[in-house]
Enzyme design. Structure first.
Site, PDB file in Angstrom:
ATOM      1  N   PRO A  68       0.841  -1.209   0.000  1.00  0.00           N
ATOM      2  CA  PRO A  68       0.000   0.000   0.000  1.00  0.00           C
ATOM      3  C   PRO A  68       0.870   1.251   0.000  1.00  0.00           C
ATOM      4  O   PRO A  68       1.928   1.269   0.619  1.00  0.00           O
ATOM      5  CB  PRO A  68      -0.777  -0.098   1.309  1.00  0.00           C
ATOM      6  CG  PRO A  68      -0.619  -1.499   1.772  1.00  0.00           C
ATOM      7  CD  PRO A  68       0.653  -2.017   1.198  1.00  0.00           C
ATOM      8  N   GLU A  69       0.451   2.264  -0.711  1.00  0.00           N
ATOM      9  CA  GLU A  69       1.180   3.529  -0.725  1.00  0.00           C
ATOM     10  C   GLU A  69       0.384   4.571   0.073  1.00  0.00           C
ATOM     11  O   GLU A  69      -0.680   4.290   0.591  1.00  0.00           O
ATOM     12  CB  GLU A  69       1.433   3.980  -2.162  1.00  0.00           C
ATOM     13  CG  GLU A  69       2.334   2.985  -2.908  1.00  0.00           C
ATOM     14  CD  GLU A  69       2.873   3.541  -4.210  1.00  0.00           C
ATOM     15  OE1 GLU A  69       3.017   4.772  -4.319  1.00  0.00           O
ATOM     16  OE2 GLU A  69       3.159   2.741  -5.119  1.00  0.00           O
ATOM     17  N   HIS A 104      -5.891 -15.340   9.079  1.00  0.00           N
ATOM     18  CA  HIS A 104      -4.913 -14.253   9.068  1.00  0.00           C
ATOM     19  C   HIS A 104      -5.372 -13.033   9.872  1.00  0.00           C
ATOM     20  O   HIS A 104      -4.773 -11.977   9.792  1.00  0.00           O
ATOM     21  CB  HIS A 104      -4.600 -13.843   7.630  1.00  0.00           C
ATOM     22  CG  HIS A 104      -4.137 -14.990   6.779  1.00  0.00           C
ATOM     23  ND1 HIS A 104      -3.000 -15.720   7.074  1.00  0.00           N
ATOM     24  CD2 HIS A 104      -4.656 -15.541   5.660  1.00  0.00           C
ATOM     25  CE1 HIS A 104      -2.852 -16.676   6.163  1.00  0.00           C
ATOM     26  NE2 HIS A 104      -3.838 -16.590   5.296  1.00  0.00           N
ATOM     27  N   ARG A 114       0.930 -12.129   4.945  1.00  0.00           N
ATOM     28  CA  ARG A 114       2.386 -12.216   4.797  1.00  0.00           C
ATOM     29  C   ARG A 114       3.130 -11.703   6.022  1.00  0.00           C
ATOM     30  O   ARG A 114       4.330 -11.897   6.150  1.00  0.00           O
ATOM     31  CB  ARG A 114       2.825 -11.466   3.537  1.00  0.00           C
ATOM     32  CG  ARG A 114       2.212 -12.122   2.295  1.00  0.00           C
ATOM     33  CD  ARG A 114       2.679 -11.472   1.021  1.00  0.00           C
ATOM     34  NE  ARG A 114       4.111 -11.624   0.814  1.00  0.00           N
ATOM     35  CZ  ARG A 114       4.773 -11.084  -0.201  1.00  0.00           C
ATOM     36  NH1 ARG A 114       4.131 -10.345  -1.092  1.00  0.00           N
ATOM     37  NH2 ARG A 114       6.062 -11.274  -0.332  1.00  0.00           N
ATOM     38  N   LYS A 126      22.971  14.440  -6.053  1.00  0.00           N
ATOM     39  CA  LYS A 126      22.695  12.996  -6.081  1.00  0.00           C
ATOM     40  C   LYS A 126      22.926  12.431  -7.479  1.00  0.00           C
ATOM     41  O   LYS A 126      22.321  12.885  -8.442  1.00  0.00           O
ATOM     42  CB  LYS A 126      21.235  12.724  -5.679  1.00  0.00           C
ATOM     43  CG  LYS A 126      21.031  12.515  -4.191  1.00  0.00           C
ATOM     44  CD  LYS A 126      19.670  11.861  -3.946  1.00  0.00           C
ATOM     45  CE  LYS A 126      19.257  11.855  -2.485  1.00  0.00           C
ATOM     46  NZ  LYS A 126      20.190  11.218  -1.582  1.00  0.00           N
TER      47      LYS A 126
END
Ligand SMILES: [Zn+2]
Length: 293
Positions: free
Chosen positions: A2-3, A104, A123, A166
């Site tokens: 998820p973001e 779960h 997971r 960078k």
């Protein structure tokens, strides 16, 4: 994974259920997720009130009346479900499916207002921690976070300064949580397409030699904020069988410009290019070589 928009959508779904409620009973169905649960986890929460539910990057932060903060992270596959009487709903919308398999359901929070909130994570890369509020900013995982992309501190000058010098790719820089917090693969690809910047460009090229912002940095910041706001408005990036708290399917995936659209026409008006997929740092990048330079 998820973001930020998914996590913010989860927060907005859970806040009306959790804020102001007390933990009537806290059940752990195992001793650990990614990390062991804190000692006395259930005891430290039971009877306490949830004063507020906030977010920092991809962390949900529940302020508890005891002075602790309950830090919750969804990991790769975590999701919350809310049960009330016979009804059930899943706050948030995810690009990848979420299981509802009860095996779960690792954490079950019984609230004083009659709601039951479960945390499901097949997971087990998610985690929950209890940290005294005054120590939160000193936690290594919090200290490592750069500015919130939707906050006022994240602007062209700040992004240029973080990228100046960078030599890594612009895509890798945007995935670095110290540069900007909470962005992942999907929204970095989407923001770079909107900003018409190549993911392969050196990160340093959005800063001038002096370290001040190049015009590209302003374009990129605008694109990042726009793509996140659009995704939050659509209820996260959405999915196959998940529904938002109000029962509507999140539809943002239908608005992806490049992500998972290899071979499709670039949506930039007048571009005429084709979306390509390349691999950078072991992960797929989707972009348009014609307009992203
Ligand atoms: Zn294009």
């Amino acid at each position: 994974m998820p973001e930020l928009p998914e996590v913010e959508t989860v927060r907005r779904g859970l806040a009306p259920v959790m804020e102001g409620a007390r933990f009537a009973k806290v059940v752990l169905n195992r001793a650990d997720l990614r990390y062991p649960f804190p000692k006395d986890f259930a005891k430290r929460l039971t009877g306490k009130t949830i004063d507020g539910l906030g977010r920092r990057a991809k962390y949900l932060l529940a302020d508890i009346s005891s002075g602790d903060v309950l830090v919750m992270h969804l990991g790769m596959s975590g999701s919350f479900r809310v049960f009330r009487d016979a009804a059930e709903r899943t706050p948030g919308a995810y690009y990848h499916d979420r299981t509802k398999h009860a095996a779960h359901d690792h954490v079950v929070l019984h609230l004083s207002n009659g709601n039951i909130v479960t945390f499901n994570d097949p997971r087990r890369f998610g985690f929950m921690k209890l940290i005294p509020r005054r120590e939160l900013e000193d936690e290594p995982f919090m200290r490592a976070l750069g500015p919130e992309p939707l906050g006022n501190a994240f602007d062209a000058a700040a992004l240029a300064q973080a990228c100046a010098g960078k030599q890594t790719s612009l895509k890798a820089a945007l995935l670095d949580q110290r540069v900007v917090a909470g962005l992942g693969n999907i929204y970095v690809c989407e923001a770079l397409n909107r900003a018409r910047l190549s993911p392969k460009r050196k990160a340093s090229t959005i800063a001038l030699r002096s370290g001040a912002a190049h015009e590209r940095a302003a374009r990129l910041v605008d694109a990042i904020k726009a793509v996140l706001n659009d995704a939050i408005a659509a209820g996260g990036s959405s999915l196959r069988d998940h529904r938002r708290t109000d029962g509507e399917l999140g539809l943002f995936q239908h608005h992806f410009r490049v992500y998972d659209r290899e071979g499709q026409p670039c949506p930039t008006p007048g571009c005429g290019g084709t979306v390509r997929r390349i691999v950078q740092n072991g992960r797929s990048t989707f972009f348009c070589p014609a307009c992203q330079t």
